[in-house]
Design a protein around this motif. Structure first.
Motif, PDB file in Angstrom:
ATOM      1  N   ALA A 127      40.930  26.701  30.497  1.00  0.00           N
ATOM      2  CA  ALA A 127      39.786  26.020  31.121  1.00  0.00           C
ATOM      3  C   ALA A 127      40.253  24.821  31.934  1.00  0.00           C
ATOM      4  O   ALA A 127      39.739  24.555  33.029  1.00  0.00           O
ATOM      5  N   THR A 128      41.233  24.094  31.409  1.00  0.00           N
ATOM      6  CA  THR A 128      41.738  22.920  32.112  1.00  0.00           C
ATOM      7  C   THR A 128      42.486  23.308  33.376  1.00  0.00           C
ATOM      8  O   THR A 128      42.332  22.678  34.428  1.00  0.00           O
ATOM      9  N   LEU A 129      43.294  24.362  33.289  1.00  0.00           N
ATOM     10  CA  LEU A 129      44.048  24.830  34.459  1.00  0.00           C
ATOM     11  C   LEU A 129      43.106  25.204  35.598  1.00  0.00           C
ATOM     12  O   LEU A 129      43.294  24.768  36.748  1.00  0.00           O
ATOM     13  N   VAL A 130      42.076  25.983  35.309  1.00  0.00           N
ATOM     14  CA  VAL A 130      41.140  26.422  36.351  1.00  0.00           C
ATOM     15  C   VAL A 130      40.393  25.234  36.938  1.00  0.00           C
ATOM     16  O   VAL A 130      40.207  25.132  38.159  1.00  0.00           O
ATOM     17  N   ALA A 131      39.972  24.305  36.091  1.00  0.00           N
ATOM     18  CA  ALA A 131      39.238  23.133  36.580  1.00  0.00           C
ATOM     19  C   ALA A 131      40.090  22.282  37.517  1.00  0.00           C
ATOM     20  O   ALA A 131      39.586  21.673  38.462  1.00  0.00           O
ATOM     21  N   GLU A 132      41.406  22.250  37.268  1.00  0.00           N
ATOM     22  CA  GLU A 132      42.294  21.386  38.056  1.00  0.00           C
ATOM     23  C   GLU A 132      42.762  22.019  39.358  1.00  0.00           C
ATOM     24  O   GLU A 132      43.036  21.311  40.326  1.00  0.00           O
ATOM     25  N   ILE A 133      42.868  23.338  39.405  1.00  0.00           N
ATOM     26  CA  ILE A 133      43.422  23.957  40.615  1.00  0.00           C
ATOM     27  C   ILE A 133      42.348  24.256  41.658  1.00  0.00           C
ATOM     28  O   ILE A 133      42.678  24.478  42.830  1.00  0.00           O
ATOM     29  N   PHE A 134      41.062  24.244  41.258  1.00  0.00           N
ATOM     30  CA  PHE A 134      39.998  24.527  42.224  1.00  0.00           C
ATOM     31  C   PHE A 134      39.406  23.233  42.783  1.00  0.00           C
ATOM     32  O   PHE A 134      39.285  22.231  42.080  1.00  0.00           O
ATOM     33  N   LYS A 135      39.033  23.276  44.050  1.00  0.00           N
ATOM     34  CA  LYS A 135      38.391  22.149  44.697  1.00  0.00           C
ATOM     35  C   LYS A 135      36.954  22.025  44.185  1.00  0.00           C
ATOM     36  O   LYS A 135      36.375  22.953  43.637  1.00  0.00           O
ATOM     37  N   LYS A 136      36.365  20.845  44.427  1.00  0.00           N
ATOM     38  CA  LYS A 136      35.064  20.517  43.851  1.00  0.00           C
ATOM     39  C   LYS A 136      33.986  21.543  44.171  1.00  0.00           C
ATOM     40  O   LYS A 136      33.199  21.936  43.305  1.00  0.00           O
ATOM     41  N   LYS A 137      33.926  22.023  45.410  1.00  0.00           N
ATOM     42  CA  LYS A 137      32.831  22.902  45.818  1.00  0.00           C
ATOM     43  C   LYS A 137      32.859  24.257  45.102  1.00  0.00           C
ATOM     44  O   LYS A 137      31.820  24.922  44.979  1.00  0.00           O
ATOM     45  N   ASN A 138      34.029  24.691  44.638  1.00  0.00           N
ATOM     46  CA  ASN A 138      34.156  25.989  43.958  1.00  0.00           C
ATOM     47  C   ASN A 138      34.358  25.866  42.450  1.00  0.00           C
ATOM     48  O   ASN A 138      34.407  26.879  41.754  1.00  0.00           O
ATOM     49  N   ARG A 139      34.468  24.640  41.959  1.00  0.00           N
ATOM     50  CA  ARG A 139      34.901  24.433  40.573  1.00  0.00           C
ATOM     51  C   ARG A 139      33.883  24.927  39.535  1.00  0.00           C
ATOM     52  O   ARG A 139      34.245  25.589  38.563  1.00  0.00           O
ATOM     53  N   VAL A 140      32.603  24.588  39.739  1.00  0.00           N
ATOM     54  CA  VAL A 140      31.585  24.979  38.756  1.00  0.00           C
ATOM     55  C   VAL A 140      31.490  26.498  38.650  1.00  0.00           C
ATOM     56  O   VAL A 140      31.465  27.062  37.558  1.00  0.00           O
ATOM     57  N   PHE A 141      31.472  27.174  39.807  1.00  0.00           N
ATOM     58  CA  PHE A 141      31.377  28.635  39.780  1.00  0.00           C
ATOM     59  C   PHE A 141      32.628  29.252  39.154  1.00  0.00           C
ATOM     60  O   PHE A 141      32.532  30.184  38.362  1.00  0.00           O
ATOM     61  N   ALA A 142      33.808  28.729  39.503  1.00  0.00           N
ATOM     62  CA  ALA A 142      35.055  29.267  38.951  1.00  0.00           C
ATOM     63  C   ALA A 142      35.100  29.087  37.438  1.00  0.00           C
ATOM     64  O   ALA A 142      35.512  30.001  36.702  1.00  0.00           O
ATOM     65  N   SER A 143      34.666  27.913  36.951  1.00  0.00           N
ATOM     66  CA  SER A 143      34.675  27.656  35.506  1.00  0.00           C
ATOM     67  C   SER A 143      33.683  28.557  34.786  1.00  0.00           C
ATOM     68  O   SER A 143      33.958  29.058  33.692  1.00  0.00           O
ATOM     69  N   SER A 144      32.514  28.763  35.391  1.00  0.00           N
ATOM     70  CA  SER A 144      31.509  29.648  34.805  1.00  0.00           C
ATOM     71  C   SER A 144      32.003  31.090  34.793  1.00  0.00           C
ATOM     72  O   SER A 144      31.846  31.815  33.804  1.00  0.00           O
ATOM     73  N   LEU A 145      32.621  31.502  35.894  1.00  0.00           N
ATOM     74  CA  LEU A 145      33.149  32.867  35.984  1.00  0.00           C
ATOM     75  C   LEU A 145      34.285  33.067  34.985  1.00  0.00           C
ATOM     76  O   LEU A 145      34.426  34.144  34.401  1.00  0.00           O
ATOM     77  N   LEU A 146      35.094  32.022  34.770  1.00  0.00           N
ATOM     78  CA  LEU A 146      36.167  32.108  33.780  1.00  0.00           C
ATOM     79  C   LEU A 146      35.597  32.417  32.405  1.00  0.00           C
ATOM     80  O   LEU A 146      36.134  33.255  31.674  1.00  0.00           O
ATOM     81  N   GLN A 147      34.524  31.752  32.044  1.00  0.00           N
ATOM     82  CA  GLN A 147      33.942  31.965  30.728  1.00  0.00           C
ATOM     83  C   GLN A 147      33.411  33.387  30.577  1.00  0.00           C
ATOM     84  O   GLN A 147      33.353  33.924  29.470  1.00  0.00           O
TER      85      GLN A 147
END
Length: 406
Positions: A127-147
């Motif tokens: 979860a931390t890796l994904v949150a750190e490598i994505f820019k702000k505009k894509n971060r929420v969707f990427a974190s949700s998709l990760l879950q």
């Protein structure tokens, strides 16, 4: 999407898929495995005793999950997200495979405990890796998709059980769980470390980090985050993971494995939609209101599933809706925890909150198992356990939204 974002996301996503698959296998084979192992030990293998020992092993699993999450949260901040993920994936895969060799309840419990240490450790790093490598505009969707990978893993386990496991011994299911170990080696070859961690790694001090979690700046996130994780994990293991047992005991069908497999698939299709939807809904109404919506829906669907869905058709619908809410709520943690702390304590903070919650929630499946033992009914136990989601609605009121991500 940049190359490092793509590889990092795919690596973390697959790690979480197999994490979920290995965690789910026990719930699918619990009844058949414990009936055999209890009989081997000369213990009655009735619904009451299967529920009691099944709940005990679930609780051991959660304790191991918490230990892994807290300890590997520290490791992820110390040696990096990528190396930590490789270690934890190998750990949970190997000990899932070893579970196939268990000769009694206590051996199975031990193997599941160590498996859980790896599974718990994988979440904080991923979860931390994904949150750190994505820019702000894509971060929420990427974190949700990760879950949503958890639902994919749960669905994968259900499909394997439906197509292979129900025709063979429960031991085959655990043996299949060793396959993800190979992913650990591939992961290390193609996934690069987070630039944000690399630029802040010299600031890390574990003792200092733990103290910081309870300073005025972060104490709200730490306490509220831990309590929210407690509610969600209690519900997952004290309610959702008893649905295969519910199907087994209320339908009384000859080919019960077929119906358990279908029920698990329905639940996880709903869960997959819930994971993805949480991030979308959060953008519209905020994370606090989204948590309230999903906790409230979990409570209502828990009652419906365990008390009122008597036919299999109705049960399939209620399982899908239950999965949508009480699995989907976990996407909130992938969004909330990484943004709640700065980089040098991010994995430590996320790991601490999620896994203190897991430690407290370890009593959940034991309580459900003990209620089953007292009343001789999985249905009553699951319905009573669903009331935990009302606590979640209350806790969310105290959540403060902060964002420390760069």
């Amino acid at each position: 999407m940049k190359k490092e974002e793509l590889f990092g996301f795919i690596g973390a996503f697959l790690g979480w898929v197999f994490d979920s698959m290995d965690a789910t296998i026990y719930a699918l084979v619990m009844v058949s495995a414990l009936k055999e192992l209890l009989k081997n030990q000369g213990i009655l293998n009735t619904e009451s005793y299967v529920g009691f020992y099944g709940g005990l092993i679930f609780s051991l699993f959660l304790i191991g999950w918490a230990i892994g999450g807290i300890s590997f949260g520290y490791v992820a901040d110390k040696i990096g997200r990528v190396r930590t993920l490789a270690i934890t994936i190998a750990l949970y895969s190997i000990f899932t495979g070893l579970s196939s060799l268990a000769q009694n309840v206590w051996e199975l419990g031990l193997f599941r405990f160590i498996t859980a240490i790896g599974i718990g450790g994988e979440w904080a790093g991923g979860a931390t890796l994904v949150a750190e490598i994505f820019k702000k505009k894509n971060r929420v969707f990427a974190s949700s998709l990760l879950q949503s990978a958890w639902a994919v893993g749960f669905l994968l386990a259900s499909l394997i059980y439906f197509t292979i496991g129900r025709y063979h011994s429960w031991r085959i299911m655990f043996l299949i769980g060793v396959v993800p170990a190979f992913l650990a080696f591939v992961f290390r070859l193609f996934v690069k470390e987070s630039e944000e961690w690399l630029s802040n790694k010299n600031m890390f001090s574990y003792i200092k980090s733990l103290k910081l979690l309870f300073t005025k700046e972060y104490v709200n996130q730490t306490i509220v985050g831990s309590l929210l994780a407690f509610v969600a994990v209690f519900g997952l293991w004290g309610v959702t993971n008893w649905t295969p047992a519910l199907i087994s005991y209320i339908l009384h069908k000859k080919d019960i494995a077929y119906y358990v497999g279908l029920g698990s698939i329905a639940l996880n299709v709903g869960a997959l939609l819930g994971y993805i939807s949480f991030g979308v809904i959060t953008k519209s109404i905020g994370i606090r209101n989204t948590f309230i919506l999903f906790f409230g829906g979990s409570f209502l669907m828990g009652l419906v599933t365990f008390l009122y869905a008597k036919s299999f058709d109705k049960l399939l619908i209620s399982l899908a809706l239950l999965g949508f809410f009480n699995n989907g709520v976990f996407s909130g943690f992938s969004i909330y925890f990484p943004q709640a702390y700065p980089s040098f304590i991010r994995a430590t903070g996320a790991g601490f909150c999620f896994n203190v919650g897991r430690t407290l929630a370890a009593i959940g499946p034991f309580i459900t198992g003990y209620i089953t033992y007292l009343f001789g009914s999985v249905a009553r136990a699951g319905a009573i356990a669903s009331s935990i989601y009302l606590v979640g609605v209350l806790v969310v009121v105290f959540l403060r939204e902060k964002n420390y991500l760069q």
